[in-house]
Design an enzyme around this catalytic site. Structure first.
Site, PDB file in Angstrom:
ATOM      1  N   CYS A 100       4.101  -8.838 -54.447  1.00 45.15           N
ATOM      2  CA  CYS A 100       4.729  -9.903 -55.076  1.00 45.15           C
ATOM      3  C   CYS A 100       4.123 -11.452 -54.839  1.00 45.15           C
ATOM      4  O   CYS A 100       4.216 -12.344 -55.568  1.00 45.15           O
ATOM      5  CB  CYS A 100       6.037  -9.849 -54.417  1.00 45.15           C
ATOM      6  SG  CYS A 100       6.208  -9.979 -52.722  1.00 45.15           S
ATOM      7  N   HIS A 160      10.033 -10.978 -50.067  1.00 46.58           N
ATOM      8  CA  HIS A 160       9.930 -11.448 -51.472  1.00 46.58           C
ATOM      9  C   HIS A 160       9.613 -12.945 -51.777  1.00 46.58           C
ATOM     10  O   HIS A 160       9.686 -13.669 -51.089  1.00 46.58           O
ATOM     11  CB  HIS A 160      10.965 -10.917 -52.551  1.00 46.58           C
ATOM     12  CG  HIS A 160      10.869 -10.774 -53.954  1.00 46.58           C
ATOM     13  ND1 HIS A 160       9.406  -9.966 -54.371  1.00 46.58           N
ATOM     14  CD2 HIS A 160      11.347 -11.380 -54.768  1.00 46.58           C
ATOM     15  CE1 HIS A 160       9.505  -9.980 -55.572  1.00 46.58           C
ATOM     16  NE2 HIS A 160      10.483 -10.793 -56.007  1.00 46.58           N
ATOM     17  N   ASP A 205      10.214 -14.717 -61.854  1.00 47.31           N
ATOM     18  CA  ASP A 205       9.785 -13.508 -61.014  1.00 47.31           C
ATOM     19  C   ASP A 205       8.613 -12.949 -61.540  1.00 47.31           C
ATOM     20  O   ASP A 205       9.013 -11.907 -62.315  1.00 47.31           O
ATOM     21  CB  ASP A 205      10.877 -12.938 -60.542  1.00 47.31           C
ATOM     22  CG  ASP A 205      10.431 -12.007 -59.197  1.00 47.31           C
ATOM     23  OD1 ASP A 205       9.243 -11.819 -58.949  1.00 47.31           O
ATOM     24  OD2 ASP A 205      11.650 -11.206 -58.739  1.00 47.31           O
TER      25      ASP A 205
END
Lengths: 299, 663
Positions: free
Chosen positions: B406, B450, B466
């Site tokens: 991520c 994250h 995202d």
């Protein structure tokens, strides 16, 4: 055995030296909890505080209902140890743990790990018999550190129990030489080989066999003949014999003479102000004389 | 002479051994915190003290003890370079404990030893306040108490210790709830555990999140007091905003950055959260995207995230309100400048890529879409274990390896946006979590860490993008389980597909939920019960207006009251455990006593019955019969006698106190 009265003796739970340590710990724990807002530490602190508080109640319940008795106490001379037989009995259906029983003066103590059931448990305690006298009651202290030791439970009892302490048999004076007139049968009888020791005044009521009738005929009055080595010689321990000593020392001197006389199985009489004990030499007589000395008023 | 030779042990082995076991258990949680040699000294002390009892060794003499103390303190000073701080303190405590152990030979010593043991147990709570740890420390304290009880000759120490504990709980609870709490200044701190920070770091670089991936430990728990729990896939827990980007590496902005006003720019339904943060040693505070109101003890930072004013060393509970929608109309010029800073080194390949998106005067939104499309189309791989990247990680990632995590996606996306002239920044925090149905809270673990990106679009303000969602949508949209867990489950399910195994797994999951809920309630109600919670409770109880002093007074009265009840309970007369027959007999005697004939303590059953029969001629028959049955039941062999006696007592005629009326 004289059981303690049936109504329960009050139990007091008091802090002791260990309580201080406990308080210090609780404060330290509280501080640790407060200074870092540590809820878990707070909880541990308060739980321990709660347990300590609860231990007070357990300490009280542990001693409550305990019955204590004292057996017959043999007389002793002052300065000796007086053995006292202590009996303990658990409250009905109860149990008492780690009990220590002390004399009022704390000279000696006995410990009972566990008292339960319907049986009396007995142990001996030694009391320091320092002073002569007749003591009619006895102070005992039952105490326990159970359950956690941070508090002392304590129960003070005064038990009615007669206890004699005779004056210590001390003194260096020899046995007084003057002899009492024989009053009972056989006393003063002349035996073979006895030497004539002298005359003494006749006491009215004495047997008349030993009156020195020759002297009486000479008009000198009534005298009794005495022989040294008389088997039933009677000693008289009189207060004036101890003149010159201190008050208590006089009583000690008399006690010593009584012990000596009793030991050598001689008949003896005691004459002290307020009390006159006629001659004799039995055990009962021995104790009668010493009791008279024990209860003799102090100077 | 004895002073020089040392004494023989005078203590019973049983309680002493119990205390030694408890002390060892109390020291176990501290093992990593104390110099190993001090622990060795403690172990030797335990061994010597036990040998003194079991092998009749002599205890150390006074000069030896003094020497040991001097050596111990010197060792602490050398090991830690001083006496200040938690760890030297613990070392000193352990040395003193060891010496006390060697010295202990009387009632008083033993008491002190137990007190020290309790305190060492408490020290275990400095480093963790979890429920399991408290239970452990509580068990150690219980063993110590039981040893002390045994020392004082309690016949069944553990039973008694538990009984006393149960009796102490009401008072303890009252003290816990009402004892005045203050977070005033404490000059001397027992513990400022220098754990170092755990969890997040202030910097994002390739691989920095990888360490967190296998970390199952808890980050925080969030409760939604209003019950409006957003879907798990929408739970973006904002931790920090990174302004300074350099390819794949991002860092926090300068501390001097101006902070935008938070309140006016957010819209949408307010989501209240009550969060219990596990201590991490840093200043991170997490809140749902985006916090609208600063919590107590926190400050707003540039980028709209919260930060604690002081490092979090103990579990921290805070309330925060977030609003999901953004209505930011204007970007502060200083922030815009920071949000547009391009990386120093941009390869031609990257430059060309971005330029291709900007062709045909595409809007900012279209550029962002194109970037996302690029990630989707070009076969990027989401990997938990991306290898390290070389000198130009951005180019390598975008055009060669295309494998990342991520943080790679968020960082590269935000960098690409900046190259395209769109203000952007990276946000790090947590995503998702696990919803606990039993406790109605969301549990977020470290592996939920994250990173995502935000871009500024004119008219819309900061938009969350995202990119990981594009690469691994199952990660973002997964239900209650985190991605890692679902993957692990899928792996397992492939191996064993039996329904039984699945059922067992479900059961284990439920058990884990239940336990975590217990720990949560513990954290909520015990660990975080502070001045505020106390005030809330007082308000709830209608005591809100009372002065603290009055509350202490009432607490004292309440404690005394509880204590009185306990006193009556513990001090009640020893109830003899009567068998049923004796209880009936007592009833029988009671009935006769009511009629005026009381049994004397020495009176046997037969004599008493005869006396009563003579006094109560009308009932003589019944009395004699009942007494005969009692004697038969008590001393005879008749099996039915007890029942018959009971019946006879039950059917005794009501004997009025007619003696008195006759007299």
């Amino acid at each position: 055995m004289t059981p303690s009265p049936n109504h329960p003796t009050p139990v007091r739970v008091l802090p002791n030296r260990n309580t201080l340590g406990l308080a210090a710990l609780l404060v330290a724990m509280w501080y640790a909890g407060a200074s870092q807002s540590n809820g878990a530490a707070y909880l541990l602190c308060f739980v321990l505080a709660g347990v300590a508080l609860v231990s007070i109640l357990h300490a009280r319940a542990n001693l409550r209902g305990l019955r204590i008795s004292v057996g017959r106490v043999a007389p002793v001379f002052a300065g000796e140890k007086q053995r006292v037989r202590i009996g303990v009995l658990a409250a009905a259906g109860g149990a008492h743990t780690a009990i220590r029983i002390k004399t009022g003066d704390g000279a000696d103590s006995v410990a009972f790990a566990e008292i339960s059931g319907a049986q009396w448990l007995r142990e001996d305690l030694a009391i320091d018999a320092a002073r002569r006298g007749h003591f009619r009651e006895m102070k005992l202290v039952a105490s326990s550190l159970y359950p956690l030791g941070f508090f002392s439970a304590r129960m003070t009892l005064t038990i009615a129990q007669s206890r004699w302490v005779y004056p210590a048999p001390e003194g260096s004076r020899p046995l007084p030489r003057h002899l009492a007139p024989a009053r009972n049968r056989g006393v003063g009888l002349r035996a073979e080989g006895d030497d004539f020791a002298g005359l003494r005044a006749y006491i009215p009521g004495e047997p008349q066999r030993h009156i020195d009738w020759k002297a009486a005929a000479r008009g000198q009055g009534l005298f009794v003949k005495q022989w040294a080595g008389e088997a039933d010689e009677t000693l008289v321990f009189a207060w004036p014999d101890t003149a010159g000593l201190e008050h208590e020392a006089r009583l000690s001197q008399l006690a010593r003479w009584i012990v000596a006389a009793e030991r050598s199985r001689k008949s003896y009489a005691l004459e002290i102000p307020g009390t006159a004990i006629s001659p004799g030499h039995s055990e009962a007589h021995f104790h009668e004389c010493l009791r008279a000395l024990a209860t003799f008023p102090a100077a | 002479m004895s002073r020089w030779r040392g004494q023989h042990s005078a203590l019973d082995s049983g309680p002493l051994t119990g205390v030694c076991i408890a002390l060892v258990l109390a020291v176990v949680p501290l093992l990593g915190r104390i110099a190993p040699w001090a622990v060795a000294v403690f172990a030797i002390a335990i061994g010597l003290r036990l040998l003194a009892n079991y092998r009749r060794f002599r205890l150390p003499s006074v000069p030896l003890k003094i020497a040991l103390l001097a050596i111990g303190l010197g060792g602490i000073a050398v090991s830690y370079g001083g006496f200040i701080g938690v760890e030297p303190g613990l070392g000193i405590l352990l040395i003193l404990l060891s010496l006390k152990l060697l010295e202990t030979n009387s009632v008083r010593d033993f008491q002190v030893l137990v007190l020290l043991g309790w305190f060492v147990g408490l020290c275990g709570l400095f480093f963790s306040q979890e429920f399991s740890r408290w239970l452990y420390v509580g068990a150690v304290a219980l063993i110590l108490a039981a040893s002390l009880l045994r020392f004082h000759r309690a016949p069944r120490p553990f039973v008694l210790a538990e009984k006393m504990l149960a009796q102490a709980l009401p008072v303890a609870a009252l003290l816990f709830l009402c004892f005045p709490r203050n977070h005033g200044d404490f000059r001397f701190q027992f513990s400022r555990a220098p754990n170092g920070t755990t969890g997040m770091s202030d910097q994002l670089s390739p691989g920095s999140f990888a360490a967190l991936n296998r970390n199952e430990s808890r980050a925080f728990r969030a409760d939604f007091p209003d019950g409006n729990v957003p879907p798990l896939s929408q739970l973006y827990w904002r931790g920090a905003v990174l302004w300074r980007g350099e390819g794949l590496t991002w860092a926090r902005g300068a501390p001097s950055m101006p902070v935008e006003s938070a309140t006016g720019q957010l819209a949408g339904a307010a989501v209240r959260q009550s969060i219990i943060l596990d201590p991490h040693g840093g200043r991170w505070l997490f809140a749902l995207d985006r916090p609208a109101v600063a919590a107590r003890g926190s400050e707003f930072c540039a980028g709209g995230f919260l930060q604690s004013t002081r490092p979090v060393f103990a579990p921290l509970r805070y309330n925060v309100v977030s609003r999901p929608e953004n209505r930011e109309a204007e970007l502060m010029p200083e922030q815009r400048a920071d949000a547009l800073k391009r990386p120093h080194q941009i390869s031609a390949q990257v430059q060309n890529l971005v330029a291709s998106w900007r062709a045909n005067d595409a809007t900012d939104r279209e550029v962002a879409d194109a970037a996302l499309h690029f990630f989707r189309k070009e076969n990027f791989v989401y990997s938990l274990a991306p290898n390290t990247y070389g000198s130009d990680p951005l180019t390598e990632f975008l055009f060669q390896r295309r494998t990342g995590f991520c943080e790679h996606y968020a960082a590269s996306f935000a960098t690409l946006m900046r190259i395209a002239g769109i203000p952007s920044r990276v946000v790090i925090g947590y995503h998702g979590g696990e919803f606990n149905r039993l406790g109605n809270y969301v549990l977020v673990r470290q592996f939920d860490a994250h990173a995502w990106a935000e871009v500024w679009l004119k008219g819309e303000g900061w938009m969350r993008v995202d990119p990981t969602n594009v690469i691994a949508p199952e990660l973002i949209s997964s239900g209650s389980q985190s991605f890692l867990e679902s993957r692990a489950l899928a792996d397992k399910a492939a191996g064993e597909t039996s329904a039984g195994a699945a059922g067992l797994r479900e059961l284990l999951r439920e058990a884990r939920f239940a336990w975590d809920n217990v720990e949560y309630q513990w954290d909520l109600r015990v660990v975080n019960y502070d001045e505020d919670a106390q005030q809330t409770l007082f308000n709830f109880a209608g005591l809100g207006d009372f002065a603290p002093r009055a509350i202490v007074l009432w607490m004292g009265i309440g404690a005394l009251f509880l204590f009185g009840i306990l006193a009556a309970w513990i001090g009640r007369p020893h109830c003899e455990r009567l068998d049923p027959l004796m209880r009936e007999y007592r009833r029988f005697c009671g009935a006769l006593a009511n009629a005026g004939v009381a049994r004397e303590p020495w009176e046997g059953a037969r004599d008493f019955a005869e006396r009563a029969a003579a006094r109560l001629p009308e009932n003589a028959g019944a009395i004699r019969e009942a007494a005969a049955l009692f004697i038969a039941a008590r001393y005879g062999q008749r099996a039915d006698a007890p029942a018959l006696f009971k019946k006879a007592v039950g059917s005794l005629p009501r004997m009025a106190n007619n003696l008195h009326s006759r007299l």
